[in-house]
Design a protein around this motif. Sequence first.
Motif, PDB file in Angstrom:
ATOM      1  N   PRO A 229       0.737  -1.378   0.013  1.00 15.47           N
ATOM      2  CA  PRO A 229       0.042  -0.035  -0.120  1.00 15.47           C
ATOM      3  C   PRO A 229       0.765   1.430  -0.025  1.00 15.47           C
ATOM      4  CG  PRO A 229      -0.088  -0.870   2.074  1.00 15.47           C
ATOM      5  CD  PRO A 229       0.852  -1.867   1.356  1.00 15.47           C
ATOM      6  N   LEU A 230       0.596   2.229  -0.892  1.00 16.54           N
ATOM      7  CA  LEU A 230       1.201   3.398  -0.918  1.00 16.54           C
ATOM      8  C   LEU A 230       0.348   4.579  -0.737  1.00 16.54           C
ATOM      9  CD1 LEU A 230       3.378   2.506  -4.177  1.00 16.54           C
ATOM     10  CD2 LEU A 230       4.296   2.592  -1.652  1.00 16.54           C
ATOM     11  N   ASN A 231       0.739   5.736  -0.255  1.00 17.97           N
ATOM     12  CA  ASN A 231      -0.116   6.880  -0.247  1.00 17.97           C
ATOM     13  C   ASN A 231       0.404   7.404  -1.484  1.00 17.97           C
ATOM     14  OD1 ASN A 231      -1.570   6.731   2.110  1.00 17.97           O
ATOM     15  ND2 ASN A 231       0.091   7.758   3.521  1.00 17.97           N
ATOM     16  N   ALA A 232      -0.838   8.142  -2.275  1.00 20.27           N
ATOM     17  CA  ALA A 232      -0.551   8.681  -3.655  1.00 20.27           C
ATOM     18  C   ALA A 232      -1.795  10.036  -3.682  1.00 20.27           C
ATOM     19  CB  ALA A 232      -0.659   7.927  -4.747  1.00 20.27           C
ATOM     20  N   HIS A 233      -1.492  10.844  -4.361  1.00 22.45           N
ATOM     21  CA  HIS A 233      -2.619  11.950  -4.860  1.00 22.45           C
ATOM     22  C   HIS A 233      -2.368  12.447  -6.162  1.00 22.45           C
ATOM     23  CE1 HIS A 233       1.035  14.304  -3.591  1.00 22.45           C
ATOM     24  NE2 HIS A 233       0.269  15.294  -4.414  1.00 22.45           N
ATOM     25  N   ARG A 234      -3.349  12.958  -6.655  1.00 25.77           N
ATOM     26  CA  ARG A 234      -3.520  13.593  -7.945  1.00 25.77           C
ATOM     27  C   ARG A 234      -4.339  14.581  -7.865  1.00 25.77           C
ATOM     28  NH1 ARG A 234      -8.047  11.894 -10.948  1.00 25.77           N
ATOM     29  NH2 ARG A 234      -7.390  12.430 -12.994  1.00 25.77           N
ATOM     30  N   GLY A 241      -8.590  13.586  -4.420  1.00 30.05           N
ATOM     31  CA  GLY A 241      -7.442  12.954  -5.156  1.00 30.05           C
ATOM     32  C   GLY A 241      -6.379  12.221  -4.093  1.00 30.05           C
ATOM     33  N   LYS A 242      -6.600  12.151  -2.756  1.00 29.38           N
ATOM     34  CA  LYS A 242      -5.907  11.538  -1.861  1.00 29.38           C
ATOM     35  C   LYS A 242      -6.352   9.920  -1.768  1.00 29.38           C
ATOM     36  CE  LYS A 242      -5.067  15.678   0.517  1.00 29.38           C
ATOM     37  NZ  LYS A 242      -5.255  16.387   1.929  1.00 29.38           N
ATOM     38  N   VAL A 243      -5.548   9.213  -2.361  1.00 28.07           N
ATOM     39  CA  VAL A 243      -5.956   7.432  -2.239  1.00 28.07           C
ATOM     40  C   VAL A 243      -4.896   6.621  -1.587  1.00 28.07           C
ATOM     41  CG1 VAL A 243      -7.266   8.168  -4.412  1.00 28.07           C
ATOM     42  CG2 VAL A 243      -4.867   7.113  -4.590  1.00 28.07           C
ATOM     43  N   THR A 244      -5.227   5.557  -1.767  1.00 27.91           N
ATOM     44  CA  THR A 244      -4.206   4.591  -1.458  1.00 27.91           C
ATOM     45  C   THR A 244      -4.084   3.552  -2.643  1.00 27.91           C
ATOM     46  OG1 THR A 244      -4.677   4.431   0.967  1.00 27.91           O
ATOM     47  CG2 THR A 244      -3.427   2.357   0.050  1.00 27.91           C
ATOM     48  N   LEU A 245      -2.796   3.368  -3.087  1.00 27.37           N
ATOM     49  CA  LEU A 245      -2.623   2.502  -4.239  1.00 27.37           C
ATOM     50  C   LEU A 245      -2.065   1.083  -3.679  1.00 27.37           C
ATOM     51  CD1 LEU A 245      -0.405   4.828  -6.570  1.00 27.37           C
ATOM     52  CD2 LEU A 245      -3.098   4.582  -6.524  1.00 27.37           C
ATOM     53  N   TRP A 246      -2.696   0.031  -4.272  1.00 26.41           N
ATOM     54  CA  TRP A 246      -2.332  -1.242  -3.697  1.00 26.41           C
ATOM     55  C   TRP A 246      -1.498  -1.878  -4.828  1.00 26.41           C
ATOM     56  CZ3 TRP A 246      -3.340  -2.838   1.011  1.00 26.41           C
ATOM     57  CH2 TRP A 246      -4.146  -2.015   1.952  1.00 26.41           C
ATOM     58  N   SER A 247      -0.129  -1.871  -4.696  1.00 24.81           N
ATOM     59  CA  SER A 247       0.642  -2.176  -5.940  1.00 24.81           C
ATOM     60  C   SER A 247       1.419  -3.431  -5.477  1.00 24.81           C
ATOM     61  CB  SER A 247       1.739  -1.263  -6.385  1.00 24.81           C
ATOM     62  OG  SER A 247       2.668  -0.915  -5.275  1.00 24.81           O
ATOM     63  N   VAL A 252      -0.066  -1.254 -10.541  1.00 25.94           N
ATOM     64  CA  VAL A 252      -1.116  -0.898  -9.702  1.00 25.94           C
ATOM     65  C   VAL A 252      -2.254  -1.831  -9.880  1.00 25.94           C
ATOM     66  CG1 VAL A 252      -2.643   0.866  -8.802  1.00 25.94           C
ATOM     67  CG2 VAL A 252      -0.300   1.527  -9.636  1.00 25.94           C
ATOM     68  N   LEU A 253      -2.607  -2.638  -8.770  1.00 29.17           N
ATOM     69  CA  LEU A 253      -3.677  -3.465  -8.889  1.00 29.17           C
ATOM     70  C   LEU A 253      -4.988  -3.086  -8.428  1.00 29.17           C
ATOM     71  CD1 LEU A 253      -1.881  -6.517  -7.342  1.00 29.17           C
ATOM     72  CD2 LEU A 253      -2.305  -6.056  -9.844  1.00 29.17           C
ATOM     73  N   LYS A 278      -4.855   3.802 -13.116  1.00 32.93           N
ATOM     74  CA  LYS A 278      -4.231   2.431 -12.583  1.00 32.93           C
ATOM     75  C   LYS A 278      -2.688   2.381 -13.113  1.00 32.93           C
ATOM     76  CE  LYS A 278      -7.600   0.179 -10.486  1.00 32.93           C
ATOM     77  NZ  LYS A 278      -8.149  -1.073 -10.931  1.00 32.93           N
ATOM     78  N   GLU A 279      -2.405   3.526 -13.510  1.00 34.37           N
ATOM     79  CA  GLU A 279      -0.921   3.624 -13.871  1.00 34.37           C
ATOM     80  C   GLU A 279       0.049   4.480 -12.861  1.00 34.37           C
ATOM     81  OE1 GLU A 279       0.652   1.934 -16.246  1.00 34.37           O
ATOM     82  OE2 GLU A 279      -1.373   1.279 -17.103  1.00 34.37           O
TER      83      GLU A 279
END
Length: 326
Positions: A229-234, A241-247, A252-253, A278-279
């Motif tokens: 899990p990674l914190n990310a934003h866009r 735009g603040k999310v958690t990416l599960w990669s 990115v799954l 998802k990139e």
Amino acid sequence: MAKITFDGIEVEVEDGTTILQAARKIGGDVVPPAMCFYTPLKGSGGKCRVCLVKVTQGSARDPRPMPKLVASCITPVQDGMVVENTTNEDVLNARKGIVEMLLINHPLDCPICDQAGECDLQNLSYEHGVSATRYEEPRRTFDKIDLGPYIQLHMTRCILCYRCVYTADQITDKRVHGVLGRGDAAEIGTYIENVIDNDFSGNVIDVCPVGALTDKTWRFKNRVWFTKPLNAHRDCPTCSGKVTLWSRGDQVLRVTARKDEYAEVEEFICNTCRFDKKEVSDWTIEGPRNIDRGSVISANHYELPVINVPIVPNLPKSTVKKMPTE
């Protein structure tokens, strides 16, 4: 302000605070579990009865105990109230019975369920359940339903917590799904398939405590404990735009909203962020996400006690078990 004693620990909270929220101010293992209550959702709570506690003293003015166990998520505190949770045998027995009831119709889907490893019901059954069932009748079954282009409903897993209904009511313009039928025939559904289609419909997946509402873009892709899990934003015009990416590796799954230590969403996100981005290049990576609670990722929750410690060195303390001396 009101002072409440919870499992022997005194805490001061604002008037109108519920017993559950007072316990969360203390934190740790004394906090009652909750399957239907969800802080961001108004009106939630009081459905699953998992958070029952014993009020041994109603207040300083009226020290009489409440005659029955009460749902901590909807019961406000009183000054001088004394509450027992983990220290009361009646509470633990009642919770054990509630878990048994929730599992009556729940299928044994953990080996194939995408929620496995971060499932509230899985944690609850592990902590309060029994290894065998007394139920002999056939389990209730439903066909899988596509609620929209991104969401599939497995009603056989649903525990009717109503979280998804409240979410659709409160953060979308129009709700097209709800509880159909009554009693044992009650179910979450719509009269027409594939009708849930709005910018924030994917949030019903995040609030579901079991694997009843699943992300069709994530289904069967991987196990949560194999992902990072990674914190990310866009910069998103629709949501924060603040999310958690599960990669896993560079892939990115899935994308979810960020959740706190009680697995409650901090900020709801839009479907564009959740399903379409998802990139890794779509996001600004902030760093690893610390999962405090509600996931198998957090600190060896399912490790069995290891008796022969010298055979396996450098074990975490949670796995060490002292044998009783004769």
